[in-house]
Design an enzyme around this catalytic site. Structure first.
Site, PDB file in Angstrom:
ATOM      1  N   ASN A   9      -5.026 -12.981   4.653  1.00 40.31           N
ATOM      2  CA  ASN A   9      -4.245 -12.770   5.871  1.00 40.31           C
ATOM      3  C   ASN A   9      -5.206 -12.289   6.951  1.00 40.31           C
ATOM      4  OD1 ASN A   9      -2.458 -12.090   7.863  1.00 40.31           O
ATOM      5  ND2 ASN A   9      -1.579 -10.326   6.788  1.00 40.31           N
ATOM      6  N   LYS A  11      -4.725 -12.014  10.016  1.00 40.56           N
ATOM      7  CA  LYS A  11      -4.065 -11.311  11.129  1.00 40.56           C
ATOM      8  C   LYS A  11      -4.616 -11.839  12.459  1.00 40.56           C
ATOM      9  CE  LYS A  11      -3.334  -7.505   7.993  1.00 40.56           C
ATOM     10  NZ  LYS A  11      -3.109  -6.083   7.772  1.00 40.56           N
ATOM     11  N   HIS A  97       5.855  -9.679   7.013  1.00 40.08           N
ATOM     12  CA  HIS A  97       4.763  -8.710   6.882  1.00 40.08           C
ATOM     13  C   HIS A  97       5.193  -7.403   7.564  1.00 40.08           C
ATOM     14  CE1 HIS A  97       0.949  -6.710   7.393  1.00 40.08           C
ATOM     15  NE2 HIS A  97       0.495  -7.481   6.410  1.00 40.08           N
ATOM     16  N   GLU A  99       3.747  -5.486   9.473  1.00 39.70           N
ATOM     17  CA  GLU A  99       3.396  -5.407  10.899  1.00 39.70           C
ATOM     18  C   GLU A  99       4.409  -6.170  11.745  1.00 39.70           C
ATOM     19  OE1 GLU A  99      -0.632  -6.776  10.329  1.00 39.70           O
ATOM     20  OE2 GLU A  99      -1.045  -4.927   9.238  1.00 39.70           O
ATOM     21  N   GLU A 169       3.644  -5.146  -0.690  1.00 36.38           N
ATOM     22  CA  GLU A 169       2.611  -4.477   0.089  1.00 36.38           C
ATOM     23  C   GLU A 169       3.094  -3.103   0.514  1.00 36.38           C
ATOM     24  OE1 GLU A 169      -0.238  -7.568   1.933  1.00 36.38           O
ATOM     25  OE2 GLU A 169       1.380  -7.240   3.340  1.00 36.38           O
ATOM     26  N   GLY A 175      -4.557  -1.550   5.113  1.00 33.44           N
ATOM     27  CA  GLY A 175      -5.602  -1.223   6.083  1.00 33.44           C
ATOM     28  C   GLY A 175      -6.044   0.228   6.044  1.00 33.44           C
ATOM     29  N   SER A 215      -5.225  -2.997   0.850  1.00 29.49           N
ATOM     30  CA  SER A 215      -6.590  -2.573   0.556  1.00 29.49           C
ATOM     31  C   SER A 215      -7.181  -3.187  -0.713  1.00 29.49           C
ATOM     32  CB  SER A 215      -6.679  -1.045   0.513  1.00 29.49           C
ATOM     33  OG  SER A 215      -6.327  -0.504   1.783  1.00 29.49           O
TER      34      SER A 215
END
Ligand code: PGA
Length: 253
Positions: A9, A11, A97, A99, A169, A175, A215
């Protein structure tokens, strides 16, 4: 046999030249991928066609959109539809996701519509779920993730659900460098599979790939992927580093 997937991904990262270099590095590395093992590259929309051309002839490699809209076409400036992705040969789309949920207000109900669009146009949705830190600290992560699955996915038929990939996730691990332990990942993945089994039966649940994200790095992928209910990973930061991502591909068991 259940599919195993190393998914990148990217991003909103990399210029076009950087993207080309990274793809070249990944694609030139020798791999031992078996037919049930796949690499899925969720690159930014402007590079999708380019990435799609680069992977042509590489049987285990696929591209993915990082999102799609709830409608096929129309006056929705700035959006991209599943139909468009399908029309240029894209195989997968990452949906939900954290985000997208957090910064773009995507709800479980909206995600059900997006998954439906993806399935209508023959894309495999990589449906993301996972709890924030506060939920993990309260110990209610199982119920939280179950709710996400129920509200977005349980309207689909047995035939449809078998076309979906799930990515767990935990938001606190994305991250942050703070990976869930292999045991924490396995525990949640087994829970997700049992929730799916409760709705669709064990035989169906046993065939749905459940990826871990948060991560994942070259150095920890093998341990995480070795868990019985972990079928690969959805990787952000480390997927931007060729050597790391190649190691992650090699960690598929
Ligand atoms: P990370 O991101 O690997 O950088 O933690 C994972 C993701 O957001 O999919």
């Amino acid at each position: 046999m259940r599919q195993q997937i190393a998914a990148a991904n990217w991003k909103m990262n990399l210029t076009f030249d950087q993207a080309g270099n990274l793809l070249d590095e990944i694609l030139k590395a020798p791999n031992q991928l078996q037919p049930h093992q796949k690499v899925v590259l969720a690159v930014p929309f402007p590079y999708l066609q380019f990435a799609q051309n680069k992977i042509s002839g590489k049987v285990n490699f696929f591209t993915a959109g990082q999102n799609c809209y709830t409608k096929s076409r129309g006056a929705f400036t700035g959006e991209t539809s599943a139909e468009m992705l399908h029309s240029i040969g894209i195989g997968y789309v990452v949906l939900g996701h954290s985000e997208r949920r957090e910064y773009f207000g995507e709800s479980n109900a909206m995600l059900e519509e997006k998954v439906s669009m993806a399935l209508t146009y023959g894309l495999t949705p990589v449906f993301c779920c996972g709890e924030p830190l506060s939920v993990r600290e309260a110990g209610t992560q199982n119920a939280y993730v179950e709710q996400q699955l129920k509200e977005s996915l349980f309207g689909f038929s047995e035939e449809q659900i078998q076309k979906i990939v799930i990515a767990y996730e935990p938001i606190w691990a994305i991250g942050t460098g703070k990976t869930a332990t292999a045991a924490q990942a396995q525990e949640m993945h087994a829970h997700i599979r049992s929730v799916l089994a409760g709705q669709y039966g064990k035989a169906v649940a046993d065939e749905i790939p459940v990826l871990y994200g948060g991560s994942v790095k070259g150095s920890n992928a093998k341990e995480i992927f070795s868990q019985p209910d972990v079928d690969g990973g959805l990787v952000g930061g480390a997927s931007l580093i060729a050597a790391d991502f190649i190691q992650i591909i090699d960690a598929l068991k």
